[in-house]
Design an enzyme around this catalytic site. Structure first.
Site, PDB file in Angstrom:
ATOM      1  CG  HIS A 149      -1.720   1.242   1.366  1.00 40.18           C
ATOM      2  ND1 HIS A 149      -1.317   2.297   2.178  1.00 40.18           N
ATOM      3  CD2 HIS A 149      -2.868   1.655   0.778  1.00 40.18           C
ATOM      4  CE1 HIS A 149      -2.179   3.273   2.080  1.00 40.18           C
ATOM      5  NE2 HIS A 149      -3.148   2.912   1.252  1.00 40.18           N
TER       6      HIS A 149
ATOM      7  NE  ARG B 101      33.966  -5.570 -19.339  1.00 40.79           N
ATOM      8  CZ  ARG B 101      34.385  -4.506 -18.644  1.00 40.79           C
ATOM      9  NH1 ARG B 101      35.114  -3.581 -19.263  1.00 40.79           N
ATOM     10  NH2 ARG B 101      34.084  -4.358 -17.385  1.00 40.79           N
TER      11      ARG B 101
ATOM     12  CG  ASP C   6      42.452  -2.207 -19.028  1.00 41.79           C
ATOM     13  OD1 ASP C   6      43.207  -2.011 -18.058  1.00 41.79           O
ATOM     14  OD2 ASP C   6      41.422  -2.896 -18.939  1.00 41.79           O
TER      15      ASP C   6
ATOM     16  CB  CYS D  16      32.805   1.626 -23.581  1.00 40.64           C
ATOM     17  SG  CYS D  16      33.995   0.280 -23.673  1.00 40.64           S
TER      18      CYS D  16
END
Length: 825
Positions: free
Chosen positions: A424, A596, A735, A782
């Site tokens: 509720h 990925r 990276d 990305c």
């Protein structure tokens, strides 16, 4: 027949156009009974005591003037006065008498219903107000329902109680707020054959996600027994999410399901109409519906939505109640009403709430909505004390029901110990547009009246309660003026919960969906533990050292709890991973969603349950056993095969065909060959014949392809060889920078040496973009560099990058930036 002067109308005699006569609830039931039962949707038969009958009752008992006199000077913000006036009006109605002609009409209809079923049938008696369930004002829950009513006298009493419930405190207050005249609204009463859900289960379904308004899914909730406990918040129901588009194409389109906490249920009572009992331990760990039943129910919900949308001449999401009859093992629809929260919102304006700072965390619970609120705590444990509540305070209580609504509407936020997303408190908070945190468990004991707190519901499925008032901002975006760009702007998604929350962002899909969040937050167990689970159980029996044995047994016990209902523990891993991936995929369909494969390092895998049994210690895990090197290694290959199964399940069973898997951290060409071969053996093979230049068609995702992260210098230097094996690259600039410059990106002491803006890194990026474009392969990036580093977006756009994928909070500003860059070139 003159409907307007009928005391009783059967469901097959009414439709949605009869709302003024039978109320929204009964009109919808009639609409479904007449038009949808021929299509196979089961709706229990019944009849409506009309609004004409209600008005006739009021007139014959001469009640109108007396009610008007009681309510004429009412201040609904004066809770004590509201309670007193409401009680006086209800007592007037309850002491009234049924005129003989009205009584006989109701009794005859009840006898006729018995001819359809059996003498003195058990019925549900539901209030249906004539202004209820309109598309712009929901009166759901404002009036009463009575279940398992048997016999003519009990039926009359229940009808009279429904009449009186038009003047509950909450209904009076609600109408005042919505500026509805009390005497321009009447009440109809639905009398419907009960479904024996006390012997099975019941629940609710929405044809959109109730938290975000995402309308490509159907969300179904269910628990054992009659349905009241779900709304009361006494149980957390099972939940399923079904993808509409795939369902229509015949897929098993359940894209998520979670087992609830269903320790109680309401059943038929021996001495009372209903009673509360415990759920057996065996049923507690089972879903209340099978997958086949969920899919059947979802198809019905989709048909109901389509029908009511056609009737209203516009898209109309629906709020539906269902029940399963345990005697005959059949599903039924028992109510349907328009969804009125998200369907009436302005679609082109996005409000984004953001905390400026984080404070001391006090509690967590289930977030309802996406807003932030601050204010003074007011703990109220008993509804009799609601007059103590002051406007603008944060209501903290164990649980709410409709009697709490007069103060809920003046609260800045609501926190409850119990309840789930369909309780509720959650339902009312959504309608009121205020943040709510349910299921916080210890809120009434941890928080104190007068304490200043901040409620944060802006960060996903969990709501967080912080000590003190914290600063936050509201950012408004007009999505209607966001320009189209040639460069595809995509979004990075970690948590599946972020996907639905951000579905309305003007992006062309997901450039990076990370499996790691699903592993850490939803699965929580090292995959090899699940593969070796039964061997580990045997090993635990042979441990002689007590401390080791206890630790081992505790781990196994926690795993057993997490995987409840799964005899095959491997399947738990596959399903949980698939559900997380599917939610992200569906949120951004039809655009591609690049997922990925797992890229945890050894130190991160060790944090999962049982991880220390399988993961070696590495001095520098950042350049250690990660990515592709794990997938073909005998120590991890079986675990990787479970990831492959999950992707296959998402695409081929669930019908979420826009998922594109991506292989991270590939060092050599031989590595990618070995990984692709494992994928082929698992049923995932590139559709080379049809992919040809498919990367330019961002919505053409049915043909299976494989992408690869470009983050190791060898990926650039040997791009010709790598790109023969995969269908595109996504540049992992963090990276690539680390390995180009010989940095450990976790080492803060070296952070000053360089970043993605280093010319050596940019040379590599220019080179690989050019190579992918020459070969008609997908090329994206990305990372946050385009939004964080001045001039980086321009460098990428001028270089011809196909897509840029960013975190959600930087998407819109970057689209605007890219639009300006493209205009200048």
């Amino acid at each position: 027949m003159d409907k307007l002067r009928e005391f009783v109308l059967w469901f097959d005699q009414v439709g949605i156009e009869d709302t003024p006569l039978v109320g929204g609830k009964n009109a919808a039931l009639g609409e479904m009974y007449r038009n949808l039962t021929p299509m196979g949707i089961k709706v229990p038969n019944g009849f409506a005591v009309t609004s004409y009958a209600y008005n006739y009752f009021i007139e014959q008992n001469d009640l109108k003037k007396a009610i008007y006199d009681i309510l004429k000077d009412l201040d609904t913000h004066n809770i004590r006065q509201l309670q007193q006036c409401g009680q006086q009006v209800r007592n007037l109605i309850l002491t009234g008498s049924f005129p003989e002609d009205l009584k006989n009409a109701i009794w005859k209809a009840y006898d006729d219903l018995g001819l359809c079923y059996f003498k003195d049938p058990d019925v549900a008696v539901r209030s249906s107000a004539t202004a209820e369930d309109l598309p712009d004002a929901s009166f759901a829950g404002e009036q009463e329902t009575y279940l398992n009513v048997r016999g003519k006298e009990k039926l009359l009493l229940a009808v009279k109680k429904c009449f009186a419930s038009l003047f509950t405190d909450r209904a009076i207050s609600y109408r005042n707020d919505k500026k509805f005249d009390h005497f321009k609204i009447a009440l109809s009463v639905g009398v419907q054959k009960m479904v024996r859900s006390d012997l099975a289960g019941s629940g609710v379904a929405f044809t959109l996600d109730t938290e975000t308004g995402f309308d490509k899914v159907i969300v179904i909730n269910g628990a054992y027994g009659l349905g009241e406990l779900i709304v009361q918040g006494q149980v957390i129901p099972d939940e399923w999410i079904v993808y509409k588009e795939a369902l229509k194409k015949g897929y098993k389109a359940i894209i998520a399901k979670s087992l609830g906490e269903k320790s109680k249920k309401i059943i038929y009572g021996k001495e009372r109409q209903t009673e509360l009992v415990d759920v057996s331990s065996a049923d507690y760990v089972k879903f209340v519906l099978t997958d086949e039943e969920v899919l059947k129910l979802a198809k019905w919900c989709s048909l109901i939505e389509e029908h009511f949308s056609q009737k209203r001449g516009k898209f109309q999401p629906m709020d539906i109640e269902w029940a399963k009859d345990g005697e005959i093992n059949e599903l039924f629809i028992v109510q349907a009403r328009p969804e009125t929260v998200h369907s009436t919102k302005q679609k082109n304006v996005l409000e984004e709430y953001k905390l400026e700072v984080k404070g001391k965390e006090l509690l967590r619970g289930i977030a309802v909505g996406t807003k932030i609120a601050t204010g003074k705590v007011r703990i109220i444990k008993d509804v009799e004390k609601i007059h103590d509540f002051q406007k603008g305070e944060i209501l903290v209580t164990e649980i709410t029901d409709p009697d709490w609504e007069p103060i809920m509407k003046i609260a800045s936020g609501i926190i409850t110990d119990k309840g789930g997303r369909t309780s509720h408190a959650a339902i009312v908070s959504r309608e009121l547009g205020i943040p709510c945190i349910v299921g916080a468990q210890r809120a009434t004991s941890v928080l104190k009246t007068g304490q200043m707190i901040t409620m944060d519901c802006s960060s996903g499925v969990e709501g967080v309660i912080f000590d003190k008032i914290l600063d936050y901002k509201i950012i408004k975006h007009d999505l209607g003026i966001i320009p189209e760009t040639r460069t595809h702007v995509m979004v990075n998604i970690g948590s599946p919960a972020e996907a639905f929350k951000n579905h309305f962002l003007p992006v062309k899909g997901v450039g990076l969906a990370r499996e790691e969040f699903i592993l850490a937050s939803h699965i929580r167990i090292h995959p090899n533990v699940l593969i070796d689970y039964f061997e580990l159980k045997e090993r635990s029996k042979k441990l002689s050292l007590k401390s080791q044995k206890l630790k081992f047994e505790a781990m196994l016990k926690e795993i057993e709890s997490l995987t409840a209902g799964y005899e095959d523990k491997r399947q738990y891993y596959v399903d949980k991973l698939a559900y997380g991936i599917a939610k992200i995929g569906v949120a951004f369909a039809p655009y591609q969603v690049i997922v990925r494969f797992s890229d945890f390092k050894t130190n991160e895998y060790r944090t999962l349950l049982g991880g220390e049994l399988y993961e070696p210690h590495e001095e520098n895990p950042m350049i250690g056993w990660r990515g592709a090197s794990r997938y073909y290694d005998p120590k991890f290959a079986e675990a990787f095969k479970l990831e492959v199964k999950a992707i296959k399940k998402v695409r081929e069973e669930m019908g979420v065909t826009n998922i594109v898997p991506m292989i991270p951290f590939v060092r050599t060409v031989e590595e990618v060959k070995r990984v692709i071969e494992i994928m082929r053996q698992g049923g995932l093979e590139r559709d080379v014949q049809h992919i040809n230049s498919c990367h330019k068609q961002v919505q053409d995702c049915d043909h299976f392809r494989i992408y690869m992260m470009c983050e190791v210098p060898s990926n650039v230097i040997l791009a010709d060889e790598f790109l023969e094996l995969v269908d595109g690259y996504s540049i992992g600039s963090n990276d690539l920078t680390q390995l180009t410059l010989g940095l450990d990106r976790d080492a803060g002491i070296l952070a000053h040496i360089g970043n993605e803006n280093n010319e050596a890194v940019k040379i590599f990026i220019r080179q690989v973009i050019k190579k992918c474009l020459e070969k008609h392969k997908y090329i994206g990036i990305c990372g946050q560099a385009p939004s964080d580093i001045e001039g980086y977006a321009e460098f990428l756009v001028k270089g011809g990058i196909e897509s840029i994928s960013l975190n959600p909070d930087t998407v819109i500003k970057t689209i605007l930036k890219i639009s300006q860059i493209e205009k200048s070139i």
